[in-house]
Motif scaffolding. Structure first.
Motif, PDB file in Angstrom:
ATOM      1  N   SER A  79      66.314   9.602  98.086  1.00  0.00           N
ATOM      2  CA  SER A  79      65.153   9.783  97.205  1.00  0.00           C
ATOM      3  C   SER A  79      65.357   9.072  95.877  1.00  0.00           C
ATOM      4  N   GLU A  80      66.581   9.116  95.349  1.00  0.00           N
ATOM      5  CA  GLU A  80      66.860   8.422  94.090  1.00  0.00           C
ATOM      6  C   GLU A  80      66.718   6.911  94.250  1.00  0.00           C
ATOM      7  N   LEU A  81      67.166   6.387  95.386  1.00  0.00           N
ATOM      8  CA  LEU A  81      67.086   4.946  95.616  1.00  0.00           C
ATOM      9  C   LEU A  81      65.649   4.494  95.860  1.00  0.00           C
ATOM     10  N   LEU A  82      64.861   5.298  96.575  1.00  0.00           N
ATOM     11  CA  LEU A  82      63.467   4.929  96.826  1.00  0.00           C
ATOM     12  C   LEU A  82      62.646   4.954  95.536  1.00  0.00           C
ATOM     13  N   GLY A  83      63.081   5.728  94.560  1.00  0.00           N
ATOM     14  CA  GLY A  83      62.378   5.774  93.282  1.00  0.00           C
ATOM     15  C   GLY A  83      62.985   4.885  92.217  1.00  0.00           C
ATOM     16  N   SER A  84      63.941   4.053  92.604  1.00  0.00           N
ATOM     17  CA  SER A  84      64.639   3.216  91.627  1.00  0.00           C
ATOM     18  C   SER A  84      63.816   1.999  91.213  1.00  0.00           C
ATOM     19  N   GLN A  85      64.195   1.399  90.093  1.00  0.00           N
ATOM     20  CA  GLN A  85      63.532   0.196  89.623  1.00  0.00           C
ATOM     21  C   GLN A  85      63.681  -0.948  90.633  1.00  0.00           C
ATOM     22  N   LYS A  86      64.819  -1.018  91.272  1.00  0.00           N
ATOM     23  CA  LYS A  86      65.023  -2.089  92.250  1.00  0.00           C
ATOM     24  C   LYS A  86      64.072  -1.940  93.428  1.00  0.00           C
ATOM     25  N   MET A  87      63.842  -0.715  93.881  1.00  0.00           N
ATOM     26  CA  MET A  87      62.917  -0.490  94.979  1.00  0.00           C
ATOM     27  C   MET A  87      61.491  -0.814  94.568  1.00  0.00           C
ATOM     28  N   LEU A  88      61.131  -0.453  93.354  1.00  0.00           N
ATOM     29  CA  LEU A  88      59.789  -0.744  92.870  1.00  0.00           C
ATOM     30  C   LEU A  88      59.545  -2.250  92.793  1.00  0.00           C
ATOM     31  N   GLY A  89      60.558  -2.965  92.313  1.00  0.00           N
ATOM     32  CA  GLY A  89      60.422  -4.415  92.272  1.00  0.00           C
ATOM     33  C   GLY A  89      60.289  -5.004  93.668  1.00  0.00           C
ATOM     34  N   LEU A  90      61.026  -4.436  94.630  1.00  0.00           N
ATOM     35  CA  LEU A  90      60.944  -4.924  96.003  1.00  0.00           C
ATOM     36  C   LEU A  90      59.556  -4.682  96.592  1.00  0.00           C
ATOM     37  N   VAL A  91      58.996  -3.506  96.338  1.00  0.00           N
ATOM     38  CA  VAL A  91      57.657  -3.206  96.859  1.00  0.00           C
ATOM     39  C   VAL A  91      56.649  -4.242  96.373  1.00  0.00           C
ATOM     40  N   GLN A  92      56.705  -4.561  95.097  1.00  0.00           N
ATOM     41  CA  GLN A  92      55.778  -5.554  94.556  1.00  0.00           C
ATOM     42  C   GLN A  92      56.004  -6.931  95.170  1.00  0.00           C
ATOM     43  N   GLU A  93      57.264  -7.270  95.404  1.00  0.00           N
ATOM     44  CA  GLU A  93      57.574  -8.548  96.040  1.00  0.00           C
ATOM     45  C   GLU A  93      57.032  -8.592  97.464  1.00  0.00           C
ATOM     46  N   LEU A  94      57.231  -7.528  98.218  1.00  0.00           N
ATOM     47  CA  LEU A  94      56.762  -7.489  99.594  1.00  0.00           C
ATOM     48  C   LEU A  94      55.238  -7.549  99.671  1.00  0.00           C
ATOM     49  N   LYS A  95      54.576  -6.911  98.708  1.00  0.00           N
ATOM     50  CA  LYS A  95      53.118  -6.909  98.709  1.00  0.00           C
ATOM     51  C   LYS A  95      52.514  -8.244  98.309  1.00  0.00           C
ATOM     52  N   SER A  96      53.179  -8.966  97.435  1.00  0.00           N
ATOM     53  CA  SER A  96      52.561 -10.151  96.839  1.00  0.00           C
ATOM     54  C   SER A  96      53.048 -11.470  97.422  1.00  0.00           C
ATOM     55  N   ARG A  97      54.110 -11.466  98.216  1.00  0.00           N
ATOM     56  CA  ARG A  97      54.693 -12.719  98.675  1.00  0.00           C
ATOM     57  C   ARG A  97      53.726 -13.540  99.507  1.00  0.00           C
ATOM     58  N   TYR A  98      52.990 -12.883 100.412  1.00  0.00           N
ATOM     59  CA  TYR A  98      52.008 -13.578 101.248  1.00  0.00           C
ATOM     60  C   TYR A  98      50.664 -12.878 101.128  1.00  0.00           C
ATOM     61  N   PRO A  99      49.588 -13.594 100.777  1.00  0.00           N
ATOM     62  CA  PRO A  99      48.280 -12.971 100.582  1.00  0.00           C
ATOM     63  C   PRO A  99      47.751 -12.271 101.827  1.00  0.00           C
ATOM     64  N   SER A 100      48.133 -12.741 103.005  1.00  0.00           N
ATOM     65  CA  SER A 100      47.597 -12.179 104.244  1.00  0.00           C
ATOM     66  C   SER A 100      48.476 -11.075 104.831  1.00  0.00           C
ATOM     67  N   ARG A 101      49.525 -10.681 104.124  1.00  0.00           N
ATOM     68  CA  ARG A 101      50.464  -9.705 104.664  1.00  0.00           C
ATOM     69  C   ARG A 101      50.008  -8.269 104.409  1.00  0.00           C
ATOM     70  N   ILE A 102      50.211  -7.421 105.412  1.00  0.00           N
ATOM     71  CA  ILE A 102      50.078  -5.974 105.269  1.00  0.00           C
ATOM     72  C   ILE A 102      51.464  -5.365 105.470  1.00  0.00           C
ATOM     73  N   VAL A 103      51.857  -4.472 104.559  1.00  0.00           N
ATOM     74  CA  VAL A 103      53.175  -3.853 104.618  1.00  0.00           C
ATOM     75  C   VAL A 103      53.019  -2.397 105.037  1.00  0.00           C
ATOM     76  N   VAL A 104      53.712  -2.007 106.100  1.00  0.00           N
ATOM     77  CA  VAL A 104      53.673  -0.636 106.617  1.00  0.00           C
ATOM     78  C   VAL A 104      55.043   0.000 106.394  1.00  0.00           C
ATOM     79  N   PHE A 105      55.077   1.119 105.671  1.00  0.00           N
ATOM     80  CA  PHE A 105      56.320   1.820 105.368  1.00  0.00           C
ATOM     81  C   PHE A 105      56.412   3.093 106.206  1.00  0.00           C
TER      82      PHE A 105
END
Length: 288
Positions: A182-208
């Motif tokens: 839970s601490e790692l999923l709420g970390s700054q590094k995880m938040l940065g990764l989420v934004q990277e995964l969402k924005s890298r490709y305009p046509s991508r859908i990310v399922v968690f």
């Protein structure tokens, strides 16, 4: 199911805006998506594994089945949710459940594959159940490192992404189980990764694929950073009070519907309900 519907409606009404935190510390992914002209995407920098149709069928993954009621149930679910995502410009969806063993991981896998069969987008399936990562077990490929190693040991995303041989689908496996997930999923590094995964490709859908809501704090820590969520419940097994509690606890994101797993509906009846808040998506009984 009136109490469940009411709980879902209240959760949606109380949902606040999704937080967005950007970070420049995450190296941009270098996986290469290239359209070959035939509608297929080649992944020149992502490890590709071959999964047999027999393995997929054995673990009830839709990619191993011929067209029929089983695949149609997921296609209807996919179409309904995809409409909601497109209407709102969303591209990050969480799949969770009130408690364990209610079918959330299989739902996330089959939903991601059904999305990938739509020619207008690619799909990234992320195993964010870091306490008990299982997506790689369903597909049957070995995992040397995954999301947990990215968060704790600076593993390169380029080295841990996996293409399972299904067009337009890439998997980010969970890696080794973690107790402090839970601490790692709420970390700054995880938040940065989420934004990277969402924005890298305009046509991508990310399922968690997230852990159960009532079993740990992981989903609560992570859910504000996705655009929407769906809740998987098992007919005849999931307690109604648990569904209500889970829906209320997910009020920090947009709960757009629930999947009723192992439904006892009769064969030949429509496999899904309308995708509206407070309604239940229905799927065939034999699904896990």
């Amino acid at each position: 199911m009136d109490r469940i519907a009411d709980a879902l409606d209240r959760a949606r009404e109380n949902a606040g805006p999704v937080g967005v935190i950007r970070s420049n510390r995450v190296t941009r992914l270098r996986e290469e998506n290239r359209d070959t002209g035939s509608g297929k995407i080649t992944y020149s920098r992502t490890r590709t594994v071959t999964i047999s149709a027999e393995r997929l069928r054995e673990h009830r993954i839709v990619g191993g089945f011929e067209p029929g009621a089983y695949k149609d149930a997921y296609k209807i679910l996919c179409t309904q949710i995809l409409q909601r995502l497109r209407e709102n410009g969303w591209n990050a969806l969480a799949v969770t459940s009130p408690r364990g063993r209610e079918g959330k991981t299989l739902t996330a896998i089959n939903f991601a594959i059904s999305l990938a069969q739509e020619v207008d987008q690619t799909v990234l399936l992320v195993d964010a159940d870091l306490r008990s990562p299982r997506i790689h077990d369903y597909f049957g490929f070995p995992v040397a490192s995954g999301l947990s190693d990215f968060l704790t040991a600076n593993a390169s995303l380029e080295d841990i992404l996996v293409h399972p041989g299904i067009d337009r689908l890439v998997i980010l496996p969970g890696g080794r189980p973690l107790l402090n997930s839970s601490e790692l999923l709420g970390s700054q590094k995880m938040l940065g990764l989420v934004q990277e995964l969402k924005s890298r490709y305009p046509s991508r859908i990310v399922v968690f694929d997230l852990p159960p809501v009532l079993s740990a704090a992981d989903s609560l820590a992570f859910s504000p950073y996705v655009d929407a969520a769906i809740l998987v419940v098992e007919e005849g097994a999931t307690d109604r009070d648990d569904v209500q509690r889970a829906a209320e606890m997910l009020s920090s994101t947009r709960l757009i519907g629930t999947v009723l797993n192992k439904s006892r509906q009769a064969e030949g009846s429509p496999p899904a309900k309308a995708a509206r808040p407070g309604r239940l998506f229905r799927r065939k009984r034999k699904e896990g």
